[in-house]
Structures are given as C-alpha cells and as structure tokens.
Design an enzyme around this catalytic site. Structure first.
Site, short mmCIF file in Angstrom:
data_model
loop_
_atom_site.label_atom_id
_atom_site.label_comp_id
_atom_site.label_asym_id
_atom_site.label_seq_id
_atom_site.Cartn_x
_atom_site.Cartn_y
_atom_site.Cartn_z
CG HIS A 63 -2.01 -1.03 1.14
ND1 HIS A 63 -2.73 -1.43 2.22
CD2 HIS A 63 -2.48 -1.73 0.10
CE1 HIS A 63 -3.63 -2.34 1.85
NE2 HIS A 63 -3.48 -2.53 0.56
CG HIS A 64 4.87 1.66 -1.83
ND1 HIS A 64 4.49 0.50 -2.44
CD2 HIS A 64 5.60 2.34 -2.73
CE1 HIS A 64 4.98 0.48 -3.68
NE2 HIS A 64 5.65 1.59 -3.88
CE LYS A 69 -4.12 -1.45 -13.39
NZ LYS A 69 -4.85 -2.73 -13.50
CE LYS A 93 4.97 -7.38 -13.69
NZ LYS A 93 3.94 -8.23 -14.31
CG ASP A 98 9.57 5.80 -12.62
OD1 ASP A 98 9.79 5.50 -11.42
OD2 ASP A 98 10.46 6.25 -13.37
CE LYS A 105 -0.91 -11.66 -11.54
NZ LYS A 105 -0.05 -10.80 -12.35
CB SER A 362 -2.98 -1.35 -16.83
OG SER A 362 -3.55 -2.56 -17.28
N1 GLU Z 1 -1.53 -9.25 -15.39
C1 GLU Z 1 -0.59 -8.32 -15.95
C2 GLU Z 1 0.72 -8.39 -15.21
O1 GLU Z 1 1.06 -9.39 -14.61
C3 GLU Z 1 -1.17 -6.93 -16.07
C4 GLU Z 1 -1.50 -6.26 -14.78
C5 GLU Z 1 -2.23 -4.92 -14.93
O2 GLU Z 1 -2.37 -4.46 -16.06
O3 GLU Z 1 -2.63 -4.38 -13.91
O4 GLU Z 1 1.51 -7.49 -15.25
#
Ligand code: GLU
Length: 471
Positions: A63-64, A69, A93, A98, A105, A362
């Site tokens: 949550h930083h 996402k 990632k 950035d 997930k 995204s």
């Molecule tokens: N599932 C993809 C990943 O592992 C996309 C995640 C996303 O777009 O939030 O990076």
C-alpha cells in the site's frame, strides 16, 4: 518456483539478495517484502443441478502507493502462495516502471475450459461482488486487469458488476483495466505486454559490449527466437518481434507440443493454422519435436517463455541452449535453475521488467478513464493547424513543392494507439537504462534481475522514507 522453496519465498530471496547491495534499513526491507492484505474467498456456483465451491483470492501486496494494481488469473493451479508471489512481483514491477501503484494480484482456482460462458460470467460477477463487499476494488483502492486465463471479456463483466453496485460513482470506469475498447478500454492494451517484451529484448540487444560477451552481434534483425506459449503475451511478442524486429522465429510450443522450423515460422500464418486445426502440430515447414517443454531446449539466440511459472527448473536447465531469456511469463525460471543459467552465461531479462508492458498501458488506460477523455482529443486539431502553418511557411521560404501526402504526414497528430505505443516504448527504454546503469555501476551485482530489484527497492524505500514512516 523451486522444488524446495515456495514461489513467494523465492521472490523474497531475490529481494533479500538485492537489498544486500543497498543501505535500506533491515526493518524497512521486511516491511517492503510482506503482503499487506490477503483475501481468501469461497463462494458457490451453480453447475447443472448442483453447486460447486469456488476458491478465489485477491492479495494487495503493498500500500505504499495507491491504488494497488494487478491481474486476475483463472487457472486450476491457483493457490495463496502463488497469488502472493505474483502480487509482490507487481509491486516491484510498478516501481521499476514508474507506474505509481502498489502491487496486487487475484486468482480464481478454476479451469475456464470446464465452464460455459454463462457460468464464467456468473463466477466473475460473484467474485467482483465479493471484492466490492470487502472494499477490495475501486479506482482509488485496487484495480484488477487481465492475466492468465482472463481477457477483455472478463474485465467488461467486472466493470458492469462494479457499476451496478456503485451506481453514480463518477470514476467507476477506472475500477478495472484491460477492458474492451468499446467499454472504456484503451487502444494498444491488448498487445501491450507482448509489445513490451519486444521493446525489452530490443533494448537488451542494442548494447554492443553486452552482446559481444555472449558471442552475439548487436541488434534484433536475423536473431533466432523460440517462444513457449501462444497466448496473448507469447503470440504478440512473437508477431511483433518478427514484423518490427525482423527476428527469425524457429521454434514455438503450445499445450499440444513443440514445433521446430529452422527456416523461420510465419507467426501470423501459424496462428491462423492453429485457429483452423486446433493445433500447431503439422504446420507446413516445421517438425514436431516433443511436448510443450521441448521447445525450451532448441538452440537459439533468444528464448521467450510466455506460459506459466516454473517451466525451466533443475530438470531441464542444463539442456537450455540459448544466449538470452526474456521472461514474458511471471516466474518461468525457478530460483535454482536461475543460478545454473547464470553460470552458463545466459542473460536473463527478468519477468517484472520484461512483461511490464501490460501494467504500463493499464496505467495509461486508468489515466484516460479518470480524465474522461481520449488522449489527443483536445490537442490534435490544434497541433495539426500549427504544423500546417509551419510547413506552408517553409514551402514559401524555400520555394520547394510538397505533395498532399507529405503535408498529411508532417502535420497530423498522434492517434491513441500511436501515443500509447510511444509512451510504452519510452517507459521500457528508460527502465532498461536504469537497470543497466545499476548493473554496470555495482561490480558485485552479477545479473540483470538483481540490478532490477535494486532499482525497485530503492524507489519503494524512498517512498516510505518520504512518507516519514521510516525516518
Ligand atoms: N496481469 C498483468 C501483469 O502481470 C497486467 C497487470 C495490470 O495491467 O494491472 O503485469
């Protein structure tokens, strides 16, 4: 990832190793490593005259930065450890690219092939409703996306369910990304992960000195590539590498087996062939060389595992005969196999960089959703008129003539997909340069993965420190 340690533990080990090259306080490293929230859900789904209990997860790793996402996968082997590991990888990632999100997930433990579209829709909507109930989804909370076994269709169901339950919320369209373009998605998202893999490899092979060390020349053109998995990521990575990088695809594998075509495999034709016949086996100009893992052992310059985790293990690491591995899937190389491959001198472009194109686009989709307008809509006409004035002035001053086509080319603004692809390209290049700089500067760091984790860790630690939590 390894047969001895869990996937999540192996991610933790990579982080610990990277942290040893930084000055980040131990307690802060521990905080960065843990999963902040883990949701395990069981709900019923009606199948025929009976019910089945469905097991599902959503993990918010960090949550930083908010929102969190990450994708949602539908697969029979989904389990809590795996979802936690994948959520953690999302944190590293996003930091690396950035992209200002924490990692998350989700997973539903089903084989989608065993359910009808209606049943899949029921499962997806029920899962979304559970997330809403627990406040685990929302444009400022946690934003799912596609992953293994899901795509734009599932994202549209998630959006529709969210909007039904949160009627009137002005930014609700930003509650999920990877949506169909007609449902507030963005052009370029579907192929973004595969396109990102192409940019990652192109950047890696662009450094002459790095290529010399592994006996290759610089540049993509003419290099041989093998791709494991023709899902969304693998097929786009192969297609774009062939069309834009002039790479020679000599091996491909899918569920049904592996094929080898030393004279080059036309990926577009192969995809059409599989659509018609249900298999890649028998594609003209190729030979069937074994099961889905066999392609990994074909001698090539670039190997792209684009299926699931744990494909290269101690069981086959010795037989891998490539110079570069681009981890298009998450965790395709087990931790112990990683060591074997590094000893062989193979360059491994790590998953949380190589497949970061998806979350990068995204992020663009989420920005588009929150701004409630399409990129380029406000400025394109203005830019076109300004360029037109410049061009006509130049024509007037030089006295040279210019065709209508040239004027059109020189003056038009970027379309949405062009803007998205250029933003993606720039993000992938910048991240690789940061990783490489870290790699070159620290002579104790032996591999790109560790260098990439160092970059991510420093950024996340910087966020915590500037929040004042860890002075
Ligand atoms: N599932 C993809 C990943 O592992 C996309 C995640 C996303 O777009 O939030 O990076």
């Amino acid at each position: 990832m390894s047969s001895h340690i869990s996937f999540f533990k192996s991610v933790e080990n990579y982080v610990d190793k990277a942290a040893s090259f930084t000055e980040i306080p131990r307690g802060l490293v521990e905080q960065i490593k843990v999963c902040n929230l883990v949701l395990q859900i069981r709900f019923p789904v009606r199948v025929g005259n009976d019910y089945q209990v469905v097991e599902a997860y959503r993990v918010q790793h960090s949550h930083h930065r908010m929102p969190t996402k990450g994708g949602i996968r539908y697969d029979e082997s989904v389990n809590q450890d795996e979802v936690m590991a994948l959520a953690a990888l999302m944190t590293y990632k996003c930091a690396l690219m950035d992209v200002p999100f924490g990692g998350a997930k989700g997973g539903i433990k089903i084989n989608p092939a065993n359910y009808s579209i209606e049943q899949l829709q029921n499962i997806t909507r029920r899962y979304t409703a559970e997330l809403v109930k627990k406040n685990f989804i929302g444009p400022g909370i946690d934003v799912p996306a596609p992953d293994y076994g899901t795509g734009p269709r599932e994202m549209a169901w998630i959006l529709d369910t969210y909007q039904a339950l949160r009627h009137g919320e002005v930014d609700s369209i930003g509650c999920v990304t990877g949506k169909p373009v007609t449902q507030n998605g963005i052009r370029g998202r579907a192929e973004a992960t595969g396109r990102g893999v192409f940019y990652a490899v192109r950047e890696c092979v662009s450094f002459e000195e790095d290529m010399k060390k592994i006996g290759l020349t610089k540049g993509m053109a003419g290099k041989t590539m093998v791709v494991q998995g023709l899902g969304n990521v693998g097929s786009n990575a192969a297609l774009i590498s062939q069309q834009e990088g002039d790479v020679k695809i000599i091996g491909v594998s899918e569920r049904e087996g592996s094929i080898y075509g030393p004279n080059g495999i036309d990926v577009e034709k192969l995809l059409a062939f599989r659509k018609d016949t249900g298999s890649i086996i028998g594609f003209p100009g190729t030979e069937h060389v074994g099961d889905a893992l066999a392609a990994l052992e074909i001698e090539c310059d670039i190997l792209v595992p684009a299926a699931l985790e744990n494909q290269i293990t101690l069981g086959n690491a010795d037989r891998i005969k490539t110079k570069i591995i681009a981890e298009a899937a998450n965790g395709p190389v087990s931790a112990d196999a990683n060591e074997v491959l590094l000893k062989k001198g193979i360059i491994i472009i790590p998953d949380f960089y190589a497949n970061a194109g998806g979350v990068t686009v995204s992020y663009f989709e989420w920005l588009k959703n929150l701004s409630h307008h399409r990129f380029g809509r406000l400025e394109n006409r203005f830019q076109h008129n300004a360029f037109e004035r410049i061009v006509s002035k130049v024509v007037e001053m030089t006295g040279k003539s210019i065709t209508e086509r040239e004027i059109e080319f020189l003056t038009r603004g970027g379309t949405e997909v062009e803007l998205v692809n250029s933003g993606l390209e720039d993000t992938m290049i910048t991240a690789y340069q940061q990783i490489r700089e870290t790699f070159v500067q620290h002579n104790q760091i032996q591999d790109i993965r560790t260098a990439a984790f160092v970059c991510s860790l420093k950024k996340i630690a910087g966020d915590y420190i500037s929040m004042g939590i860890f002075p």
